[in-house]
Write an enzyme that holds these catalytic residues in place. Sequence first.
Site, PDB file in Angstrom:
ATOM      1  N   SER A  81     -12.217  35.866 -50.052  1.00  0.00           N
ATOM      2  CA  SER A  81     -11.273  36.958 -49.757  1.00  0.00           C
ATOM      3  C   SER A  81     -11.468  38.085 -50.765  1.00  0.00           C
ATOM      4  O   SER A  81     -11.817  37.827 -51.932  1.00  0.00           O
ATOM      5  CB  SER A  81      -9.830  36.456 -49.862  1.00  0.00           C
ATOM      6  N   TYR A 132      -3.733  32.412 -55.375  1.00  0.00           N
ATOM      7  CA  TYR A 132      -4.584  32.566 -54.194  1.00  0.00           C
ATOM      8  C   TYR A 132      -5.862  33.329 -54.569  1.00  0.00           C
ATOM      9  O   TYR A 132      -6.977  32.910 -54.236  1.00  0.00           O
ATOM     10  CB  TYR A 132      -3.827  33.302 -53.095  1.00  0.00           C
TER      11      TYR A 132
HETATM   12  P1  NAP Z   1      -4.904  30.438 -40.363  1.00  0.00           P
HETATM   13  O1  NAP Z   1      -4.896  30.970 -38.965  1.00  0.00           O
HETATM   14  O2  NAP Z   1      -3.626  30.021 -40.974  1.00  0.00           O
HETATM   15  O3  NAP Z   1      -5.948  29.261 -40.400  1.00  0.00           O
HETATM   16  C1  NAP Z   1      -6.013  28.339 -41.441  1.00  0.00           C
HETATM   17  C2  NAP Z   1      -6.750  27.109 -40.933  1.00  0.00           C
HETATM   18  O4  NAP Z   1      -6.833  26.166 -42.000  1.00  0.00           O
HETATM   19  C3  NAP Z   1      -6.031  26.445 -39.775  1.00  0.00           C
HETATM   20  O5  NAP Z   1      -6.974  25.977 -38.851  1.00  0.00           O
HETATM   21  C4  NAP Z   1      -5.325  25.274 -40.444  1.00  0.00           C
HETATM   22  O6  NAP Z   1      -5.218  24.232 -39.489  1.00  0.00           O
HETATM   23  C5  NAP Z   1      -6.303  24.927 -41.549  1.00  0.00           C
HETATM   24  N1  NAP Z   1      -5.651  24.226 -42.631  1.00  0.00           N
HETATM   25  C6  NAP Z   1      -4.577  24.640 -43.358  1.00  0.00           C
HETATM   26  N2  NAP Z   1      -4.217  23.679 -44.225  1.00  0.00           N
HETATM   27  C7  NAP Z   1      -5.076  22.641 -44.037  1.00  0.00           C
HETATM   28  C8  NAP Z   1      -5.222  21.358 -44.615  1.00  0.00           C
HETATM   29  N3  NAP Z   1      -4.398  20.931 -45.588  1.00  0.00           N
HETATM   30  N4  NAP Z   1      -6.221  20.556 -44.183  1.00  0.00           N
HETATM   31  C9  NAP Z   1      -7.040  20.961 -43.199  1.00  0.00           C
HETATM   32  N5  NAP Z   1      -6.961  22.152 -42.611  1.00  0.00           N
HETATM   33  C10 NAP Z   1      -5.991  22.989 -43.029  1.00  0.00           C
HETATM   34  O7  NAP Z   1      -5.526  31.498 -41.361  1.00  0.00           O
HETATM   35  P2  NAP Z   1      -6.933  32.269 -41.417  1.00  0.00           P
HETATM   36  O8  NAP Z   1      -6.614  33.630 -41.825  1.00  0.00           O
HETATM   37  O9  NAP Z   1      -7.740  32.038 -40.208  1.00  0.00           O
HETATM   38  O10 NAP Z   1      -7.595  31.535 -42.666  1.00  0.00           O
HETATM   39  C11 NAP Z   1      -8.915  31.093 -42.688  1.00  0.00           C
HETATM   40  C12 NAP Z   1      -9.535  31.430 -44.035  1.00  0.00           C
HETATM   41  O11 NAP Z   1      -9.638  32.841 -44.154  1.00  0.00           O
HETATM   42  C13 NAP Z   1      -8.757  30.955 -45.252  1.00  0.00           C
HETATM   43  O12 NAP Z   1      -9.640  30.389 -46.194  1.00  0.00           O
HETATM   44  C14 NAP Z   1      -8.144  32.233 -45.791  1.00  0.00           C
HETATM   45  O13 NAP Z   1      -7.888  32.155 -47.169  1.00  0.00           O
HETATM   46  C15 NAP Z   1      -9.230  33.225 -45.445  1.00  0.00           C
HETATM   47  N6  NAP Z   1      -8.794  34.622 -45.444  1.00  0.00           N
HETATM   48  C16 NAP Z   1      -7.861  35.057 -44.548  1.00  0.00           C
HETATM   49  C17 NAP Z   1      -7.450  36.376 -44.581  1.00  0.00           C
HETATM   50  C18 NAP Z   1      -6.410  36.915 -43.647  1.00  0.00           C
HETATM   51  O14 NAP Z   1      -5.866  38.001 -43.911  1.00  0.00           O
HETATM   52  N7  NAP Z   1      -6.133  36.247 -42.544  1.00  0.00           N
HETATM   53  C19 NAP Z   1      -7.991  37.265 -45.539  1.00  0.00           C
HETATM   54  C20 NAP Z   1      -8.938  36.792 -46.424  1.00  0.00           C
HETATM   55  C21 NAP Z   1      -9.340  35.481 -46.365  1.00  0.00           C
HETATM   56  P3  NAP Z   1      -4.092  23.079 -39.434  1.00  0.00           P
HETATM   57  O15 NAP Z   1      -2.760  23.712 -39.737  1.00  0.00           O
HETATM   58  O16 NAP Z   1      -4.238  22.554 -38.034  1.00  0.00           O
HETATM   59  O17 NAP Z   1      -4.506  22.071 -40.448  1.00  0.00           O
END
Ligand code: NAP
Length: 262
Positions: free
Chosen positions: A140, A153
Amino acid sequence: MAENPTVLITGASSGIGATYADRFARRGHDLVLVARDKERMEALAARLHGETGVAIDILQADLTDARDLAVVETRLRDNRRIGVLVNNAGAALGGAFVAQAANDVGRLVALNTTAVARLASAVAPRFAEAGEGAIINISSVVGLAPEFGMSVYGATKAFVTFLSQGLSLELGPKGVYVQAVLPAATRTEIWERASIDVNTLPVVMEVGELVDAALVGFDRRESVTIPPLQDAGQWDAYQAARQAILPGLRQEHAAARYQAAL
Ligand code: NAP
C-alpha cells in the site's frame, strides 16, 4: 511447472483478491482461492468456472491461525502446478494507536506481515529450484507515508514493500519474479471492516481499474507497481536517494556529530 500455472490467491473472497481471481481466470489460469468466507468463495468459483471453464479449488483458512496457515503453506510447497502466489489477504485498523487494542494490533501484524512472509517462504524454494514462478505482494502507498496517521497498518505495508524488493533482488536472478503492488484508496470492503466510511474519502479508485493496472505492471515484470502514482520518475528518484545513503553508512565509527566533545 505448467505453461499456464495455477494461481493461489489469498483474500480471494472479496475486493482486490476476488478481482485478481476474475482476471487470472479470464487468462485461463486454474485457481486456488484462500480466505475465511467459504460461501463467498464458492459463489465466486461457480461463477468464474461457468464463465471461463478453469478449475477452481477453495481453501478455507484464517491466516492468523497457525494451523490454517500451515495448511496453505503445505499446499504451496507440494502442489507443483501452483506457479503464481498472490499474497493479497490483509486488513486495516482504524483509529489512533493509543486507542487500538493490543490484540487487534497483533492480529493485524500476523495477517499483513507474518502470513505474507511465511507463504512466500513456503513457495520460494520450489520456484527458485524450478527457475520460474511469480509472487505478487499487495502492499500500500500508506507504507510510504507515516504522515497518513495509520502507523501499524502503514508499518505492515512498509514491511511488505521491503520484503518484496529484497526478494526481487534475491530471487530475480534465479528466474522468479516478485512484484509489490502499492494501491492507494480503492473501493473495497476493507474500509467498512475497519469502521471507516469509504464515502468520506475525497477520491477512491475502482477495484477493477486498480487490478488491471497492476497486471500491466505484472506483464512488464515491474518489481514495484504503484497504479495511482502519476509520475514514475518520482519513485525512481526516491529509490536513487535511498541508495545514495548506503555508501555513507560507516560501520567502524559513529558520525562526527555523535562524537563526545573532547
Ligand atoms: P477486502 O475487500 O476487505 O478484502 C480482504 C480480503 O482478505 C478478503 O478476501 C478477506 O476474506 C481476506 N481476509 C481478511 N482477514 C483474513 C484472515 N484472517 N484470513 C484469511 N483471509 C482474510 O479488502 P481489499 O481492499 O481487497 O484488501 C486486499 C489487500 O489490498 C489488503 O492487503 C489491503 O491491505 C490492500 N490494500 C487495499 C487498499 C484499499 O484501499 N482497498 C489500499 C491499499 C492496499 P475473508 O473475510 O473471507 O477472510
